[in-house]
Scaffold this motif. Structure first.
Motif, PDB file in Angstrom:
ATOM      1  N   LEU A 166     -61.250  15.883  18.296  1.00 18.94           N
ATOM      2  CA  LEU A 166     -60.843  15.109  19.497  1.00 18.94           C
ATOM      3  C   LEU A 166     -60.078  13.925  19.188  1.00 18.94           C
ATOM      4  N   LEU A 167     -59.154  13.503  19.615  1.00 24.12           N
ATOM      5  CA  LEU A 167     -58.121  12.365  19.582  1.00 24.12           C
ATOM      6  C   LEU A 167     -58.306  11.510  20.769  1.00 24.12           C
ATOM      7  N   ALA A 194     -55.337  15.011  25.472  1.00 23.28           N
ATOM      8  CA  ALA A 194     -55.859  16.370  25.339  1.00 23.28           C
ATOM      9  C   ALA A 194     -55.138  17.216  26.450  1.00 23.28           C
ATOM     10  N   GLN A 195     -54.524  18.437  26.125  1.00 24.05           N
ATOM     11  CA  GLN A 195     -53.979  19.207  27.140  1.00 24.05           C
ATOM     12  C   GLN A 195     -53.841  20.525  26.779  1.00 24.05           C
ATOM     13  N   GLY A 196     -53.619  21.475  27.497  1.00 23.05           N
ATOM     14  CA  GLY A 196     -53.966  22.806  26.940  1.00 23.05           C
ATOM     15  C   GLY A 196     -55.150  23.574  26.407  1.00 23.05           C
ATOM     16  N   MET A 197     -56.114  22.850  26.454  1.00 26.36           N
ATOM     17  CA  MET A 197     -57.464  23.188  25.854  1.00 26.36           C
ATOM     18  C   MET A 197     -58.703  22.563  26.272  1.00 26.36           C
ATOM     19  N   SER A 198     -59.707  22.856  26.272  1.00 29.55           N
ATOM     20  CA  SER A 198     -61.049  22.735  26.689  1.00 29.55           C
ATOM     21  C   SER A 198     -62.180  22.756  25.741  1.00 29.55           C
ATOM     22  N   VAL A 199     -63.173  21.841  25.422  1.00 24.88           N
ATOM     23  CA  VAL A 199     -64.142  21.949  24.794  1.00 24.88           C
ATOM     24  C   VAL A 199     -65.218  22.682  25.796  1.00 24.88           C
ATOM     25  N   ALA A 200     -65.477  24.066  25.258  1.00 26.92           N
ATOM     26  CA  ALA A 200     -66.443  24.947  25.963  1.00 26.92           C
ATOM     27  C   ALA A 200     -67.765  24.961  25.610  1.00 26.92           C
ATOM     28  N   ASP A 258     -63.585  14.551  31.410  1.00 24.87           N
ATOM     29  CA  ASP A 258     -64.313  13.420  31.295  1.00 24.87           C
ATOM     30  C   ASP A 258     -63.727  11.926  31.300  1.00 24.87           C
ATOM     31  N   ARG A 259     -64.477  10.941  31.489  1.00 24.76           N
ATOM     32  CA  ARG A 259     -64.033   9.639  31.607  1.00 24.76           C
ATOM     33  C   ARG A 259     -63.079   9.177  30.287  1.00 24.76           C
ATOM     34  N   PHE A 260     -63.386  10.120  29.143  1.00 22.06           N
ATOM     35  CA  PHE A 260     -62.711   9.780  27.892  1.00 22.06           C
ATOM     36  C   PHE A 260     -61.410  10.549  27.803  1.00 22.06           C
ATOM     37  N   GLY A 261     -61.129  11.318  28.738  1.00 19.36           N
ATOM     38  CA  GLY A 261     -59.964  12.280  28.954  1.00 19.36           C
ATOM     39  C   GLY A 261     -60.133  13.588  28.112  1.00 19.36           C
ATOM     40  N   THR A 262     -61.409  14.199  27.845  1.00 21.55           N
ATOM     41  CA  THR A 262     -61.743  15.397  27.246  1.00 21.55           C
ATOM     42  C   THR A 262     -61.877  16.338  28.137  1.00 21.55           C
ATOM     43  N   PRO A 263     -61.233  17.344  28.249  1.00 22.69           N
ATOM     44  CA  PRO A 263     -61.290  18.604  29.014  1.00 22.69           C
ATOM     45  C   PRO A 263     -62.712  19.359  28.620  1.00 22.69           C
TER      46      PRO A 263
END
Length: 137
Positions: free
Chosen positions: A7-8, A76-82, A123-128
Motif C-alpha cells: 500500500l502507498l 489506491a484505485q481499481g483494487m481492494s485488500v480482501a 478506510d480513513r487512510f484511503g485503502t479500499p
C-alpha cells in the motif's frame, strides 16, 4: 509463491500501519524511514522521517507499504485488500474496526447470495477493503 499487498500513502503510512497492527492483531516487523536508508536515492527533504518501507505480519499474512514521496502520488484505485474470515461475527468485528471513520462505505456489512457476511469500504487512510465470510459449501 506468495502475494502481499503493498500500500502507498501520502504521509500517513506510519499512522495507518499502527492502526492496522492494532485492528488485525499483528506485529510490525520492520518500519524504515527514508533517512535511515542510503539506498533510498533522492527524496524530498520533507520526506526524511516518512516511511520508506513497513511490513506487518498477522497470521500467515503480510501487508506492506510506504509513503510515496513523489508529487505524482495517487490514492489506491481499481483494487481492494480482501480479508476472509471464518465466522460472521469476526467479519462484523473487522468491518466495524477497520471502517471506523471511513471516507466511504461502499457496501455495509451484511448477508449476500454468496456470503454470510460481506462489506466494502475505503478506510480513513484511503485503502479500499472488502470483508468476506463465505457461505459453507
Amino acid at each position: 509463491m506468495k502475494i502481499n499487498p503493498y500500500l502507498l500513502f501520502d504521509g500517513q503510512c506510519e499512522q495507518a500501519f499502527k492502526f492496522y497492527e492494532d485492528v488485525l492483531g499483528g506485529k510490525i516487523e520492520a518500519m524504515i524511514r527514508f533517512d535511515e536508508m542510503q539506498e533510498s536515492g533522492d527524496y524530498p527533504p520533507e520526506s526524511a522521517k516518512k516511511i520508506m518501507h513497513v511490513s506487518l505480519r498477522f497470521g500467515d499474512n503480510v501487508l506492506m507499504g510506504s509513503d510515496d514521496p513523489s508529487p505524482a502520488f495517487q490514492k489506491a484505485q481499481g483494487m481492494s485488500v480482501a480479508l476472509h474470515t471464518d465466522t460472521p461475527a469476526e467479519a462484523e468485528s473487522l468491518f466495524a474496526a477497520l471502517s471506523k471513520d471511513a471516507t466511504t462505505v461502499i457496501m455495509p456489512i451484511g448477508e449476500t447470495s454468496w456470503a454470510q457476511r460481506f462489506g466494502m469500504f475505503v478506510d480513513r487512510f484511503g485503502t479500499p477493503w472488502m470483508i468476506n465470510c463465505s457461505r459453507p459449501m
